[in-house]
Design a protein around this motif. Structure first.
Motif, short mmCIF file in Angstrom:
data_model
loop_
_atom_site.label_atom_id
_atom_site.label_comp_id
_atom_site.label_asym_id
_atom_site.label_seq_id
_atom_site.Cartn_x
_atom_site.Cartn_y
_atom_site.Cartn_z
N TRP A 106 0.81 -1.22 0.00
CA TRP A 106 0.00 0.00 0.00
C TRP A 106 0.85 1.26 0.00
N LEU A 107 2.03 1.24 0.60
CA LEU A 107 2.89 2.42 0.57
C LEU A 107 3.40 2.69 -0.84
N GLU A 108 3.72 1.63 -1.56
CA GLU A 108 4.20 1.81 -2.93
C GLU A 108 3.13 2.42 -3.82
N GLN A 109 1.85 2.19 -3.49
CA GLN A 109 0.75 2.77 -4.27
C GLN A 109 0.41 4.18 -3.83
N LEU B 45 7.57 17.56 3.78
CA LEU B 45 6.76 16.46 4.28
C LEU B 45 6.83 15.24 3.36
N ASP B 46 7.24 15.46 2.13
CA ASP B 46 7.37 14.35 1.18
C ASP B 46 8.43 13.34 1.60
N ARG B 47 9.34 13.73 2.48
CA ARG B 47 10.37 12.78 2.88
C ARG B 47 9.80 11.66 3.75
N PHE B 48 8.59 11.88 4.25
CA PHE B 48 7.93 10.84 5.06
C PHE B 48 7.10 9.94 4.16
N ASP B 49 7.35 8.64 4.25
CA ASP B 49 6.57 7.69 3.47
C ASP B 49 5.11 7.72 3.90
N GLU C 205 -1.91 17.03 -2.47
CA GLU C 205 -0.49 16.95 -2.84
C GLU C 205 0.04 15.53 -2.71
N ARG C 206 -0.42 14.81 -1.70
CA ARG C 206 0.08 13.46 -1.46
C ARG C 206 -0.70 12.38 -2.21
N TYR C 207 -1.77 12.76 -2.86
CA TYR C 207 -2.65 11.79 -3.52
C TYR C 207 -1.88 10.91 -4.51
N GLU C 208 -1.96 9.61 -4.28
CA GLU C 208 -1.34 8.58 -5.12
C GLU C 208 0.19 8.68 -5.17
N ARG C 209 0.79 9.45 -4.28
CA ARG C 209 2.27 9.53 -4.24
C ARG C 209 2.80 9.13 -2.86
N ARG C 210 2.25 9.71 -1.83
CA ARG C 210 2.67 9.43 -0.46
C ARG C 210 1.44 9.11 0.38
N SER C 211 1.60 8.24 1.35
CA SER C 211 0.46 7.70 2.08
C SER C 211 0.09 8.52 3.31
N ILE D 68 -12.73 13.60 0.40
CA ILE D 68 -13.15 12.21 0.62
C ILE D 68 -12.76 11.33 -0.57
N ASP D 69 -12.97 11.85 -1.77
CA ASP D 69 -12.66 11.08 -2.98
C ASP D 69 -11.19 10.70 -3.02
N ARG D 70 -10.31 11.63 -2.71
CA ARG D 70 -8.87 11.36 -2.76
C ARG D 70 -8.42 10.44 -1.63
N LEU D 71 -9.03 10.57 -0.46
CA LEU D 71 -8.63 9.72 0.66
C LEU D 71 -9.12 8.29 0.48
N VAL D 72 -10.33 8.13 -0.03
CA VAL D 72 -10.93 6.79 -0.14
C VAL D 72 -10.32 5.98 -1.27
#
Length: 276
Positions: free
Chosen positions: A105-108, A168-172, A198-204, A230-234
């Protein structure tokens, strides 16, 4: 004219300096002990070198994990070992442990959303997953959502929001605890949406919230922003429903029951001790 054999002796006094320069502190501390063992057991040079390198790598991993745990801000003691799985029948230990491995899931750039009333173990579960991720070599940041929102808003005022989001991107994985208590101010919740987008589909993200999606209009006052968040989180999310009795309420009831069952003389003695 005969040549003298080459001198293969090592100036042991120089080794600490050389190993320090090469940044190999574990080898610097342990090479002599391994050398003595190698001499006793007849190790070859390759085995001796491999043993030293294995030790250096293991110590380096331990130091890195220690640094990452220190920066993660995870609450102490909130691990899988201390989680009361029997009290939350909707949560399986094997499932949480698999999420703690984190690879798929982190890779996704996928998310974990923890819902339930206050005191049902949402923060504990999120922190336990975070601990497992750090021990597996990942970088994690645990923060109350209100605290992070305030920092993001301050960064926007200073025209530094893109730079902060980049840091914040340095955090997985970011763990946003108690999303439901985030400010309802339009300006502040808009920066929270920017973080999600910003983190959508890149960082969890791991999010804990005591409010169902149907009540998220209380968090994001703009209806379109609520739907988009909600759409991006779900999308690509694992949802954990923590529907159980509050741990804190259960502990209070248990303490009350214990006091009720305690002999009156013992209660009086305890009260007297508290007054001295």
């Amino acid at each position: 004219m005969s040549q003298s054999p080459p001198d293969h002796t090592v100036d042991a006094a120089r080794l600490p300096v050389m190993l320090s320069t090469l940044r190999l502190p574990s080898i610097g501390r342990h090479w002599q002990g391994f050398a003595d063992r190698a001499d006793r057991e007849g190790w070859g040079a390759a085995r001796y070198l491999a043993a030293l390198c294995d030790h250096e790598l293991a110590d380096r991993d331990a130091r890195r994990i220690g640094r990452h745990l220190a920066e993660a801000g995870l609450p102490r003691g909130k691990t899988f070992a201390s989680f009361e799985f029997a009290a939350v029948p909707t949560i399986r230990k094997a499932h949480l442990s698999a999420l703690g491995n984190g690879d798929a899931w982190l890779e996704q750039g996928a998310n974990i959303l923890c819902f339930g009333p206050s005191g049902t173990g949402k923060s504990h579960a999120a922190a336990a997953i975070g601990h497992a991720l750090v021990e597996g070599g990942r970088r994690v940041l645990f923060t109350r959502t209100t605290d992070l929102v305030q920092k993001l808003q301050a960064a926007r005022r200073d025209l530094a929001l893109p730079a902060m989001l980049s840091r914040l991107d340095r955090f997985d994985c970011l763990i946003l605890d108690d999303l439901g208590y985030a400010s309802k101010d339009q300006a502040e919740t808009s920066v929270l949406f920017e973080l999600i987008a910003e983190r959508y589909e890149r960082r969890s993200l791991i999010v804990t919230c005591n409010q169902p999606f149907s009540e998220w209009n209380r968090i994001f006052p703009d209806a379109a922003m609520t739907v988009a968040a909600i759409d991006r989180l779900v999308h690509h999310a694992t949802i954990l429903e923590m529907n159980a009795e509050s741990f804190r309420q259960r502990a209070a009831v248990s303490n009350k029951r214990a006091q009720d069952e305690m002999p009156a003389t013992t209660i009086n003695d305890n009260q007297n001790e508290g007054q001295t």
